[in-house]
Design a protein around this motif. Sequence first.
Motif, PDB file in Angstrom:
ATOM      1  N   ALA A  39     -18.154   4.204   7.529  1.00  0.00           N
ATOM      2  CA  ALA A  39     -17.025   4.204   6.588  1.00  0.00           C
ATOM      3  C   ALA A  39     -15.747   4.716   7.261  1.00  0.00           C
ATOM      4  O   ALA A  39     -14.678   4.104   7.122  1.00  0.00           O
ATOM      5  N   TRP A  40     -15.847   5.813   8.020  1.00  0.00           N
ATOM      6  CA  TRP A  40     -14.666   6.322   8.731  1.00  0.00           C
ATOM      7  C   TRP A  40     -14.205   5.323   9.779  1.00  0.00           C
ATOM      8  O   TRP A  40     -12.999   5.100   9.950  1.00  0.00           O
ATOM      9  N   LYS A  42     -14.542   2.083   9.846  1.00  0.00           N
ATOM     10  CA  LYS A  42     -13.893   0.938   9.191  1.00  0.00           C
ATOM     11  C   LYS A  42     -12.484   1.333   8.736  1.00  0.00           C
ATOM     12  O   LYS A  42     -11.517   0.575   8.896  1.00  0.00           O
ATOM     13  N   ARG A  43     -12.370   2.514   8.182  1.00  0.00           N
ATOM     14  CA  ARG A  43     -11.068   2.979   7.692  1.00  0.00           C
ATOM     15  C   ARG A  43     -10.078   3.165   8.843  1.00  0.00           C
ATOM     16  O   ARG A  43      -8.915   2.781   8.738  1.00  0.00           O
TER      17      ARG A  43
ATOM     18  N   ARG B  25     -10.997  16.356   6.962  1.00  0.00           N
ATOM     19  CA  ARG B  25     -11.752  15.194   6.507  1.00  0.00           C
ATOM     20  C   ARG B  25     -13.049  15.643   5.844  1.00  0.00           C
ATOM     21  O   ARG B  25     -13.711  16.561   6.334  1.00  0.00           O
ATOM     22  N   ALA B  72     -15.405   4.058   0.261  1.00  0.00           N
ATOM     23  CA  ALA B  72     -15.495   3.259   1.480  1.00  0.00           C
ATOM     24  C   ALA B  72     -15.232   1.797   1.146  1.00  0.00           C
ATOM     25  O   ALA B  72     -15.710   1.288   0.122  1.00  0.00           O
ATOM     26  N   VAL B  73     -14.441   1.152   1.995  1.00  0.00           N
ATOM     27  CA  VAL B  73     -14.090  -0.247   1.747  1.00  0.00           C
ATOM     28  C   VAL B  73     -15.343  -1.128   1.751  1.00  0.00           C
ATOM     29  O   VAL B  73     -15.494  -2.012   0.911  1.00  0.00           O
ATOM     30  N   SER B  78     -21.770   1.029   3.739  1.00  0.00           N
ATOM     31  CA  SER B  78     -21.480   2.421   3.361  1.00  0.00           C
ATOM     32  C   SER B  78     -21.507   2.558   1.841  1.00  0.00           C
ATOM     33  O   SER B  78     -20.608   3.125   1.231  1.00  0.00           O
ATOM     34  N   VAL B  81     -20.334   5.706  -0.507  1.00  0.00           N
ATOM     35  CA  VAL B  81     -19.600   6.696   0.296  1.00  0.00           C
ATOM     36  C   VAL B  81     -18.168   6.879  -0.220  1.00  0.00           C
ATOM     37  O   VAL B  81     -17.480   5.916  -0.550  1.00  0.00           O
ATOM     38  N   LEU B  83     -14.499   8.956   0.814  1.00  0.00           N
ATOM     39  CA  LEU B  83     -13.803   9.596   1.933  1.00  0.00           C
ATOM     40  C   LEU B  83     -12.567  10.331   1.435  1.00  0.00           C
ATOM     41  O   LEU B  83     -11.832   9.812   0.594  1.00  0.00           O
TER      42      LEU B  83
END
Lengths: 48, 134
Positions: A39-40, A42-43, B25, B72-73, B78, B81, B83
Amino acid sequence: MAAEVRPRVAKPANEPQAGAQDAREASKVPPVEEAIRKAWSKRDDTAR
Amino acid sequence: MTLPDNSFLPAVVVPPHMKQGDTFRYAFRVRDRNLDGTPGDPVDLTGVTVRSQMRATPQDAVAVIDFDAAVAVDQVASKGVVLLEGIPADTELVDVPEGSLTKEYYWDVQLTYPDGRVQTYIDSTIIVHADVTR
């Protein structure tokens, strides 16, 4: 002297073994660390 | 299988640490709960919006930080999830009293589902550490 002999019964090949159900359940859910890392990643890629 | 909504309580997590002036984060994954109490499958959060703020006290009128928060996109790789990020420009403004190394702040994470349901998943504190190298 007569001995009693009982036929041995083999387990069917597809009979679930102990713990197999748990393993199947666990395998359905990917590890949280991996899901978060992706997820990180991709972001960050999107932000570039 | 999901329990009825009224059975839900937000998680009180181990307080994360934030350093003044650093990027902060945080990420977590939302999972259903099975009827026996064990964690179920991750929840598909497609279309869900996330809000998360940090305040000196929960009742404070002003939020110290409004986190950049989103699901999460990719809700396949994911799934479930969430973020959150606090940028250095924001974290450097968080007050830690003179002579103290840390100060504890309050935060929570609120998700709004497409059907309008609002659910708070984290209800906890953040320990902010004073910046030394600046």
